[in-house]
Design an enzyme around this catalytic site. Structure first.
Site, PDB file in Angstrom:
ATOM      1  N   CYS C 103       0.795  -1.323   0.026  1.00 54.11           N
ATOM      2  CA  CYS C 103       0.149  -0.216   0.002  1.00 54.11           C
ATOM      3  C   CYS C 103       0.857   1.366  -0.018  1.00 54.11           C
ATOM      4  O   CYS C 103       0.352   2.291  -0.181  1.00 54.11           O
ATOM      5  CB  CYS C 103      -1.108  -0.045   1.359  1.00 54.11           C
ATOM      6  SG  CYS C 103      -1.890  -1.311   1.705  1.00 54.11           S
ATOM      7  N   HIS C 121      -6.458   2.506   4.681  1.00 51.97           N
ATOM      8  CA  HIS C 121      -6.815   1.226   3.711  1.00 51.97           C
ATOM      9  C   HIS C 121      -7.730   0.229   4.412  1.00 51.97           C
ATOM     10  O   HIS C 121      -7.107  -0.385   5.409  1.00 51.97           O
ATOM     11  CB  HIS C 121      -5.748   0.964   2.932  1.00 51.97           C
ATOM     12  CG  HIS C 121      -6.111  -0.332   2.180  1.00 51.97           C
ATOM     13  ND1 HIS C 121      -7.229  -0.373   1.234  1.00 51.97           N
ATOM     14  CD2 HIS C 121      -5.577  -1.327   1.905  1.00 51.97           C
ATOM     15  CE1 HIS C 121      -7.323  -1.317   0.367  1.00 51.97           C
ATOM     16  NE2 HIS C 121      -6.110  -2.113   0.990  1.00 51.97           N
ATOM     17  N   HIS C 123     -10.390  -3.232   3.765  1.00 53.90           N
ATOM     18  CA  HIS C 123     -11.145  -4.060   3.189  1.00 53.90           C
ATOM     19  C   HIS C 123     -12.521  -4.505   3.465  1.00 53.90           C
ATOM     20  O   HIS C 123     -13.145  -5.384   3.473  1.00 53.90           O
ATOM     21  CB  HIS C 123     -10.303  -5.550   3.407  1.00 53.90           C
ATOM     22  CG  HIS C 123      -9.160  -5.600   2.636  1.00 53.90           C
ATOM     23  ND1 HIS C 123      -8.542  -6.775   2.400  1.00 53.90           N
ATOM     24  CD2 HIS C 123      -8.466  -4.573   1.982  1.00 53.90           C
ATOM     25  CE1 HIS C 123      -7.334  -6.634   1.772  1.00 53.90           C
ATOM     26  NE2 HIS C 123      -7.134  -5.317   1.332  1.00 53.90           N
ATOM     27  N   GLU C 148     -27.513  12.769   6.395  1.00 52.47           N
ATOM     28  CA  GLU C 148     -27.035  13.502   7.506  1.00 52.47           C
ATOM     29  C   GLU C 148     -25.519  13.337   7.569  1.00 52.47           C
ATOM     30  O   GLU C 148     -24.649  14.319   7.659  1.00 52.47           O
ATOM     31  CB  GLU C 148     -27.538  13.551   8.957  1.00 52.47           C
ATOM     32  CG  GLU C 148     -27.003  14.479   9.944  1.00 52.47           C
ATOM     33  CD  GLU C 148     -27.153  15.892   9.670  1.00 52.47           C
ATOM     34  OE1 GLU C 148     -27.826  16.309   9.037  1.00 52.47           O
ATOM     35  OE2 GLU C 148     -26.526  16.618  10.639  1.00 52.47           O
ATOM     36  N   HIS C 205     -12.271  -4.991  -3.523  1.00 50.91           N
ATOM     37  CA  HIS C 205     -11.188  -4.899  -2.764  1.00 50.91           C
ATOM     38  C   HIS C 205     -11.315  -4.015  -1.554  1.00 50.91           C
ATOM     39  O   HIS C 205     -11.182  -4.636  -0.466  1.00 50.91           O
ATOM     40  CB  HIS C 205      -9.924  -4.164  -3.740  1.00 50.91           C
ATOM     41  CG  HIS C 205      -8.748  -4.009  -2.925  1.00 50.91           C
ATOM     42  ND1 HIS C 205      -7.629  -4.056  -3.712  1.00 50.91           N
ATOM     43  CD2 HIS C 205      -8.238  -3.760  -1.744  1.00 50.91           C
ATOM     44  CE1 HIS C 205      -6.452  -3.991  -2.856  1.00 50.91           C
ATOM     45  NE2 HIS C 205      -6.824  -3.907  -1.749  1.00 50.91           N
TER      46      HIS C 205
END
Lengths: 250, 250, 250, 250
Positions: C103, C121, C123, C148, C205
């Site tokens: 990443c 990040h 999943h 909202e 992903h």
């Protein structure tokens, strides 16, 4: 004081009955169980409850308490042998600021009619949804088979061993009443009609589950909730609760 | 210093108002509640909030704080009697690095119009989904009956006792506005139209729930969320929210 | 040693970069965030990750670690200004027994192209399900409005203030690639096409979410996940994600 | 005593085998894992279990224990090399008040046939629902592809590296039997038929997952459960488990 431990005392509100350094003492176990049940969504908003019987003494969560915050000091204690008239219940020990639970006569039914050591009452949504689904076909019996988790239940009152994978687990459903104490009669009728059940569903309300020990009542309550959740998901996916697989499938 | 505890002080940002060793002090309770609400998914991403009133003093969670990380030092305090003009709100105590919550006038409405001791605002997805389902039939009222958990609600403002199993719980829905403060008028209108309600749903937004005490506000918020989740699951399974079961079914 | 704190040191694997008694130090914050994310189901089975930038220093969770067990000693550190060639990444500090996360170039894109202070990040299954639902209509843009929780997002890069209730939140979707590093180009393209977005969904992903601070990245990640879960439930109930309610409904 | 650590001792029930100050010792790890699994709903009501192999020694959770309350003292230990006849299993160390788990021969199969270092058995509802959905099409193979989380699995027995994004993860399903020990033969057949699998689903029951290390078994179990939950939600939303996206979609 130490020598009086766990013996009903004549004075001082019998606080010794709920004070113990033993984590397995009922007055310590009930709050621990209730914290766990709150996390599971079983006793939301003061709903539900739990009771443990130790020989003749019955320990009870009070009414209206936030279950995840309960303390040993909140516990009621009564002597089973002294409960002649349910309308004149006498508590050996009462907490200063609560009311007794309306579940009390239902817990007592499990203790006296089934010799249970623990009885758990939940408002689990999975239990309520199962009773609602059964209501649409006017059924008062939940039945499921051929699921491994069924093996988590005993065969029944005074019987040895557990249900098998192919056995059908049957849990009766009784209709709810405006006052919880008024469920007692129909709960006892369901116990008579299904003498081997360890639980009774209450329509649009929840479930009562018991067992010979705290361990058995608690694990049976967990296994039942697992099966109710599974049953609701099965319904969403169009899968039937009963099947015939006593032979190899493939 | 100790003698000034819980008294508004003239200097030093009145930090004594939010410092207490008592776990039941509002400045300690609000963070504890918010941690719990975060776990329940009610105050995700700084959404939602909570406020406690202690006589004339109102304690408020700030805007934009991560609710599970909130500390007593983050709390605002204001005196209810001094809030003449809502546009010129004066805080007795302000945290150094936050902004006041836009929920403040809505909390104050619950305190002044309903004498509430605590008001909780959540963004619970179950509440939002219920308002979305009602929107499809242009309804501004959530109604459910014949579910045991309904008994978790008081009968209403200045009334004794709780709703019964067969009573219909009614929660009004108001439309959301771009600025949360602008909800105040319609919230107060809903309070006037449904004087016995302890909660108002806000369409596509969440809910405001209150009670005479922290205990009642919190357990009513839990019971409502339970009912909203149940209602959404009932809808998925084709089960109606209202039914007529004042007689025995089977 | 104390005077060298947070300064890259020439020797000893620069462990001083990840040792701090300050709970807000990135090497302490990343494990705390990852524990929370694991509980939320965002980083199941070593998936997902998080990175914090402090001026020129970038702190990174390693590849393949059980996120709920991560410790400060597991953290990588690199200097942003020294990352001339992404193929020859130089770490100021490396943990002894892990590999760098794939990443990394995606986190760096958020730091260099958007001046982010933190990038997360996940999943999350809700994110994945939303990309799957969009795939059925060949869409590469998630859009939702009139909820909202949308107000939990900033208006965009170098803009002041947050989105309004009636604004439409738009999150671009990029297609997944066999090697995570190969997502960098399309992630940067999505950033160019949607310069105000704080997140990019990756089909089948998960999602990358960033913010100017840890607080903003984390609360935006929470708000997004809330909206994705809501969107999936709305789909199950037949409710559209976009609507036109700039006027009062009832 | 210290010198005998982790060596089978001739006397005293070999309690030294399960006593260690090292948090990574199998007798400490198994209870920690089981607490986590209970929270995940994998080992509800004493269901499921876990076993770790350390060279020749195998550590096992007992039968019928509440998994979230398990302690090192509850662990069984046996020597793999001494298990000639599975009907005459000899334990180096047995807890005083439990029975051996019926899962034992299945764990041993993973250790002996696949050289696993850890094997996990869960009753996860997502796993059960997947086997029920496959049953409706008489399938004994779960297949899913083009989901990032698939990369959480190793390529297979004695192979290097992990599955790729476009690879199809295949998990065989075996039929359940009344007695768990009787699953051993069909589990071994599934291992033979799918030599690269790290898991075998058991219809209407749950799953067995293993890995070379505790880390790999646990993270593969998490990734599988993630995929099963995703697969169930995909089914509810009408999304297929298999797709062909080896090219860019949009």
């Amino acid at each position: 004081m130490a020598s009086q431990k766990d013996q009903p005392g004549p004075t001082d509100n019998n606080d010794h009955l709920i004070k113990s350094a033993d984590s397995q003492h009922p007055a310590n176990l009930i709050p621990e169980l209730c914290r766990k049940f709150w996390t599971l969504g079983w006793v939301t908003g003061t709903g539900g409850g739990a009771s443990i019987r130790n020989d003749d003494l019955v320990y009870l969560a009070p009414s209206g308490v936030q279950k995840e915050l309960m303390k040993p000091e909140d516990i009621y204690v009564l002597a089973l042998s002294q409960q002649v008239d349910p309308k004149q219940r006498i508590y050996l020990r009462s907490p200063p600021s609560f009311k007794p639970s309306q579940c009390t006569p239902l817990f007592i039914a499990a203790f006296t009619k089934r010799n249970a050591g623990c009885c758990i009452h939940t408002h689990s949504q999975w239990a309520v949804l199962v009773t609602l689904l059964l209501e649409t076909v006017q059924s008062d019996l939940f039945e499921i088979n051929n699921i491994e988790q069924i093996k988590g239940f005993g065969k029944g009152f005074q019987k040895q061993g557990n249900l098998g994978y192919h056995d059908t687990l049957k849990i009766p459903v009784i209709e709810n009443t405006p006052h919880e104490e008024d469920l007692t009669e129909s709960l006892e009728e369901a116990m008579n009609k299904y003498p081997d059940t360890y639980a009774v569903l209450v329509r649009r309300h929840g479930i009562y589950v018991w067992g010979e020990t705290v361990h058995k009542a608690k694990t049976q309550a967990e296994s039942l909730d697992y099966l109710f959740q599974l049953a609701v998901e099965m319904r969403k996916l169009g899968l039937p609760w009963l099947s015939d697989f006593s032979f190899a499938l493939l």
